[in-house]
Design a protein around this motif. Structure first.
Motif, short mmCIF file in Angstrom:
data_model
loop_
_atom_site.label_atom_id
_atom_site.label_comp_id
_atom_site.label_asym_id
_atom_site.label_seq_id
_atom_site.Cartn_x
_atom_site.Cartn_y
_atom_site.Cartn_z
N PRO A 134 30.09 33.39 -22.25
CA PRO A 134 28.87 32.67 -22.21
C PRO A 134 28.88 31.57 -21.58
CG PRO A 134 29.91 32.46 -24.22
CD PRO A 134 30.68 33.71 -23.44
N VAL A 135 27.71 31.30 -20.85
CA VAL A 135 27.55 30.04 -19.88
C VAL A 135 26.71 29.08 -20.64
CG1 VAL A 135 26.97 28.88 -17.86
CG2 VAL A 135 27.74 31.21 -17.88
N THR A 136 27.30 27.89 -21.51
CA THR A 136 26.53 26.90 -22.18
C THR A 136 27.00 25.54 -21.96
OG1 THR A 136 28.43 26.77 -23.78
CG2 THR A 136 27.03 28.56 -24.24
N PRO A 137 26.33 24.70 -22.07
CA PRO A 137 26.76 23.20 -21.78
C PRO A 137 28.32 22.88 -22.04
CG PRO A 137 24.51 23.19 -22.85
CD PRO A 137 25.10 24.77 -23.05
N ASP A 138 28.63 23.77 -22.97
CA ASP A 138 30.23 23.26 -23.14
C ASP A 138 31.17 24.30 -22.57
OD1 ASP A 138 29.74 21.47 -25.38
OD2 ASP A 138 29.53 23.29 -26.93
N THR A 139 30.70 25.31 -22.20
CA THR A 139 31.77 26.22 -21.26
C THR A 139 31.47 26.00 -19.94
OG1 THR A 139 30.00 27.97 -21.21
CG2 THR A 139 31.62 27.82 -23.20
N TRP A 140 30.40 25.53 -19.58
CA TRP A 140 30.14 25.54 -18.19
C TRP A 140 31.14 24.85 -17.28
CZ3 TRP A 140 27.99 27.70 -14.28
CH2 TRP A 140 27.49 27.11 -13.09
N PRO A 141 31.64 23.77 -17.69
CA PRO A 141 32.70 23.18 -16.69
C PRO A 141 33.74 23.87 -16.50
CG PRO A 141 31.79 21.33 -18.39
CD PRO A 141 31.38 22.65 -18.71
N ASP A 142 34.35 24.79 -17.52
CA ASP A 142 35.43 25.80 -17.43
C ASP A 142 34.87 26.85 -16.49
OD1 ASP A 142 36.86 24.01 -19.15
OD2 ASP A 142 36.45 25.23 -20.70
N VAL A 143 33.67 27.47 -16.74
CA VAL A 143 33.22 28.49 -15.77
C VAL A 143 33.46 27.89 -14.41
CG1 VAL A 143 31.23 30.16 -15.28
CG2 VAL A 143 31.76 29.43 -17.80
N VAL A 144 32.66 26.84 -13.90
CA VAL A 144 32.85 26.46 -12.81
C VAL A 144 34.20 26.39 -12.09
CG1 VAL A 144 32.16 24.56 -11.23
CG2 VAL A 144 30.36 25.25 -12.90
N PHE A 147 35.96 29.59 -10.94
CA PHE A 147 35.40 30.01 -9.58
C PHE A 147 35.57 29.03 -8.43
CE2 PHE A 147 33.65 32.66 -12.90
CZ PHE A 147 33.91 33.93 -12.48
N PHE A 148 35.76 27.87 -8.75
CA PHE A 148 35.70 26.70 -7.70
C PHE A 148 36.78 25.83 -8.18
CE2 PHE A 148 31.38 28.16 -7.53
CZ PHE A 148 31.13 28.37 -6.40
N PRO A 149 38.28 26.41 -8.06
CA PRO A 149 39.20 25.58 -8.31
C PRO A 149 39.82 24.39 -7.60
CG PRO A 149 39.85 27.67 -7.29
CD PRO A 149 38.26 27.65 -7.18
N SER A 150 39.09 24.05 -6.16
CA SER A 150 39.63 23.13 -5.40
C SER A 150 39.33 21.90 -6.16
CB SER A 150 38.72 22.96 -4.23
OG SER A 150 38.79 24.26 -3.46
N PRO A 151 40.21 20.75 -6.02
CA PRO A 151 40.21 19.68 -6.68
C PRO A 151 38.87 18.75 -6.44
CG PRO A 151 42.36 20.01 -5.83
CD PRO A 151 41.40 20.83 -5.30
N GLY A 152 38.29 18.42 -7.47
CA GLY A 152 37.22 17.49 -7.30
C GLY A 152 35.72 18.22 -7.38
N GLN A 153 35.83 19.76 -6.86
CA GLN A 153 34.77 20.31 -6.65
C GLN A 153 33.72 20.64 -8.07
OE1 GLN A 153 34.87 23.83 -4.53
NE2 GLN A 153 35.20 22.72 -2.54
N ALA A 154 34.53 21.21 -8.92
CA ALA A 154 33.82 21.55 -10.45
C ALA A 154 32.95 20.53 -10.97
CB ALA A 154 34.86 21.92 -11.32
N LYS A 155 33.35 19.29 -11.12
CA LYS A 155 32.53 18.11 -11.51
C LYS A 155 31.60 17.98 -10.69
CE LYS A 155 36.37 15.58 -13.89
NZ LYS A 155 37.10 14.21 -14.10
N LYS A 156 31.56 17.88 -9.31
CA LYS A 156 30.36 17.73 -8.56
C LYS A 156 29.51 18.87 -8.78
CE LYS A 156 32.83 15.27 -5.01
NZ LYS A 156 33.33 15.24 -3.39
N ILE A 157 29.86 19.97 -8.97
CA ILE A 157 29.03 21.22 -9.14
C ILE A 157 28.19 21.06 -10.23
CG2 ILE A 157 29.16 23.95 -9.25
CD1 ILE A 157 31.37 23.82 -7.41
N VAL A 158 29.05 20.87 -11.45
CA VAL A 158 28.20 20.54 -12.84
C VAL A 158 27.16 19.73 -12.72
CG1 VAL A 158 28.74 19.70 -15.17
CG2 VAL A 158 30.43 21.51 -14.08
N ARG A 159 27.52 18.47 -11.96
CA ARG A 159 26.50 17.53 -12.08
C ARG A 159 25.40 17.94 -11.14
NH1 ARG A 159 31.07 13.69 -11.25
NH2 ARG A 159 30.42 13.98 -8.86
N GLU A 160 25.50 18.71 -9.93
CA GLU A 160 24.40 19.23 -9.32
C GLU A 160 23.58 20.29 -9.78
OE1 GLU A 160 22.12 19.16 -5.43
OE2 GLU A 160 23.37 17.77 -6.31
N TYR A 161 24.27 21.07 -10.72
CA TYR A 161 23.61 22.15 -11.42
C TYR A 161 23.89 22.00 -12.97
CZ TYR A 161 23.64 24.62 -6.76
OH TYR A 161 23.61 24.88 -5.42
#
Length: 305
Positions: A134-144, A147-161
């Protein structure tokens, strides 16, 4: 396969063998770190993956690996397969990665019709959710981060989406669609359009008939491959389209057929499709628009790298 069209554009051996190209829902600038869209791999990587697959299904030590694979149960082969079909480069037929070749302007000068669907990523997002993720506010950072494991990318994607209480699936679909399809398609359009005539579309029927059985966890809109029943009778099955959708299908078939015949999709009975403009394809409109890309977060992905 769309990747094959991009490979043909970049293959020296394909020179003179075709004089137009249609690229649907698969940009030529796909990347290995964006795993949902097609991309190419070096020949040595392809060989290593092939050897690993053969070993996993019991054919690694066979004298004739191909003959052995032909006797493996299809379900077993599919469960062992980790990636889709990918053109292999570093060969005489395909010397370089098509993405790099097209970015450098090394491609055959033929007119191109290219496009993607408004909700490309929703099918994959729905499948991942249904598989128990499931994709919830709590699981979303781990889901991102998965699929986008490059350092620093996940936090930026979570903020943008940002994900809220009930929109996790569609937001995840938006990330997949923008990162892998809509924005790379816009980039491919720009690279090709600097050298050859290009017509770009966005298929946007939010009520497109589903291609797979079952009820998805959220409305899919116009996901990957949903334009195909408007152009082809898939496997002889009827399209199951409404009257308005059939009119859209007739318009799309007219554009595609005219492009194949005359290297220009425009015809006397079709709405005008200008070059360097995106045509939005939906039952209630077939209109050129310069805003299709604005619904996606392409500026963000361009800065993300």
């Amino acid at each position: 396969m769309v990747g094959s069209v991009c490979a043909q554009l970049a293959s020296p051996g394909a020179a003179g063998l075709f004089d137009r190209a249609i690229i649907e829902s698969g940009p030529c600038t796909g990347r290995p770190d964006r795993p949902f869209a097609p991309s190419s791999i070096p020949l040595n990587t392809a060989r290593a993956k092939g050897a690993a697959l053969a070993a996993q299904v019991g054919c690694g030590a066979a004298r004739d690996v191909t003959a052995c694979l032909r006797h493996v149960d299809v379900a077993h082969l599919l469960s062992a397969q980790e990636t889709d079909q990918q053109p292999a480069y570093s060969t005489p037929l395909l010397p370089s990665d098509p993405a790099a070749a097209i970015a450098a302007g090394r491609f055959h000068r033929v007119p191109v019709l290219i496009g993607s669907n408004h909700d490309e990523g929703n099918g994959w997002a729905a499948g991942i959710v249904q598989a128990g993720h499931p994709v919830t506010p709590d699981t979303w950072p781990d889901v991102v981060a998965t699929f986008f494991p490059s350092p620093g990318q996940a936090k930026k994607i979570v903020r943008e989406y940002p994900v809220h209480r009930t929109d996790g699936g569609p937001v995840f679909g938006g990330v997949i669609g923008d990162a892998n399809f809509a924005c790379p398609t816009a980039r491919t359009d720009g690279l090709l359009g600097a050298q050859v005539p290009v017509w770009r579309y966005e298929f946007a029927d939010e009520h497109a008939p589903p291609l797979t059985p079952g009820t998805p966890p959220f409305p899919l809109g116009a996901p990957h491959a949903s334009e195909l029943p408007y152009l082809f009778d898939l496997g002889g099955r009827p399209r199951h389209l409404t009257a308005a959708q059939n009119r859209l299908a007739d318009a799309m078939i007219g554009y595609w057929s005219r492009f194949a015949r005359a290297a220009d999709p425009n015809g006397p009975s079709l709405p005008r499709w200008p070059r360097q403009t995106v045509v939005s394809l939906a039952p209630d409109h077939v209109v050129p628009t310069r805003t299709a890309g604005h619904r996606h977060h392409c500026a963000f992905w361009n800065t993300l790298g």
